[in-house]
Write an enzyme that holds these catalytic residues in place. Sequence first.
Site, PDB file in Angstrom:
ATOM      1  N   LYS A  24       0.837  -1.202   0.000  1.00 18.75           N
ATOM      2  CA  LYS A  24       0.000   0.000   0.000  1.00 18.75           C
ATOM      3  C   LYS A  24       0.868   1.246   0.000  1.00 18.75           C
ATOM      4  O   LYS A  24       1.982   1.247   0.531  1.00 18.75           O
ATOM      5  CB  LYS A  24      -0.914  -0.003   1.230  1.00 18.75           C
ATOM      6  CG  LYS A  24      -1.927   1.148   1.244  1.00 18.75           C
ATOM      7  CD  LYS A  24      -2.987   0.946   2.305  1.00 18.75           C
ATOM      8  CE  LYS A  24      -2.445   1.047   3.711  1.00 18.75           C
ATOM      9  NZ  LYS A  24      -3.528   1.083   4.721  1.00 18.75           N
TER      10      LYS A  24
ATOM     11  N   HIS B 175       0.492   5.903  -0.183  1.00 18.36           N
ATOM     12  CA  HIS B 175      -0.259   7.145  -0.389  1.00 18.36           C
ATOM     13  C   HIS B 175       0.537   8.117  -1.255  1.00 18.36           C
ATOM     14  O   HIS B 175       0.135   9.267  -1.425  1.00 18.36           O
ATOM     15  CB  HIS B 175      -0.567   7.812   0.951  1.00 18.36           C
ATOM     16  CG  HIS B 175      -1.406   6.966   1.870  1.00 18.36           C
ATOM     17  ND1 HIS B 175      -2.735   6.706   1.644  1.00 18.36           N
ATOM     18  CD2 HIS B 175      -1.089   6.321   3.023  1.00 18.36           C
ATOM     19  CE1 HIS B 175      -3.208   5.940   2.612  1.00 18.36           C
ATOM     20  NE2 HIS B 175      -2.226   5.686   3.456  1.00 18.36           N
TER      21      HIS B 175
ATOM     22  N   TYR C 206     -14.355   5.299  -5.056  1.00 15.34           N
ATOM     23  CA  TYR C 206     -14.935   4.798  -3.812  1.00 15.34           C
ATOM     24  C   TYR C 206     -16.450   4.642  -3.920  1.00 15.34           C
ATOM     25  O   TYR C 206     -17.031   3.664  -3.437  1.00 15.34           O
ATOM     26  CB  TYR C 206     -14.579   5.757  -2.681  1.00 15.34           C
ATOM     27  CG  TYR C 206     -15.117   5.368  -1.327  1.00 15.34           C
ATOM     28  CD1 TYR C 206     -14.418   4.496  -0.503  1.00 15.34           C
ATOM     29  CD2 TYR C 206     -16.322   5.896  -0.859  1.00 15.34           C
ATOM     30  CE1 TYR C 206     -14.903   4.142   0.739  1.00 15.34           C
ATOM     31  CE2 TYR C 206     -16.817   5.541   0.381  1.00 15.34           C
ATOM     32  CZ  TYR C 206     -16.115   4.666   1.183  1.00 15.34           C
ATOM     33  OH  TYR C 206     -16.600   4.311   2.416  1.00 15.34           O
TER      34      TYR C 206
END
Length: 233
Positions: free
Chosen positions: A58, A60, A145
């Site tokens: 992961k 960002h 999302y």
Amino acid sequence: CLVYAGTGLLQEVVYLVSQGADPDEIGLMNIDEQLPVLEYPQPGLDIIKELTSPRLIKSHLPYRFLPSDLHNGNSKVIYMARNPKDLVVSYYQFHRSLRTMSYRGTFQEFCRRFMNDKLGYGSWFEHVQEFWEHHMDANVLFLKYEDMHKDLATMVEQLVRFLGVSYDKAQLESMVEHCHQLIDQCCNAEALPVGRGRVGLWKDIFTVSMNEKFDLVYKQKMGKCDLMFDFCL
């Protein structure tokens, strides 16, 4: 590699789909150990390099700061974007919930910082547009999302194809149901502020004047981008 908004929920869905796991199994594990964050000092790059392929990692980070393997198409990127009004509300609640950040300013102040690109990881507007420029790349899957809530089955099918895993029809239907359970668990968790995962969350906290100012900034910074968001469902 998972990036930016909605990562907490998306990482669990991706793990579920890629491993053929069960929602109850995920609830018993530390998912952050299964999907370490690229830029965090713990567990660190040395540990990440030792993970067996295929690795789930992961991040960002903005696109330009990701490893060259991603730019060269040698690794796959799943990016999730969330409509910025809900994102800033959720981000504000997240900042207030962590002892390490312990943000105690008003939401109005926090929102101004967001609009002025003064929060961690820099400008959201640049971040999302930079990835959108690569959304047609073969190794990039750009997700929103809101689509996870609007049409989860289609998103699961996209992930299955992108990750190269194999499910028959019955298995796929079962996986979609498992993902529904997972999303319900995450969005209704008692540890989270009520409704933080809901689409349209911003309507409960934005004032009329804040919304008008946000729309103006959004138009200025995103006006040339054809990326569209659902701000409510």
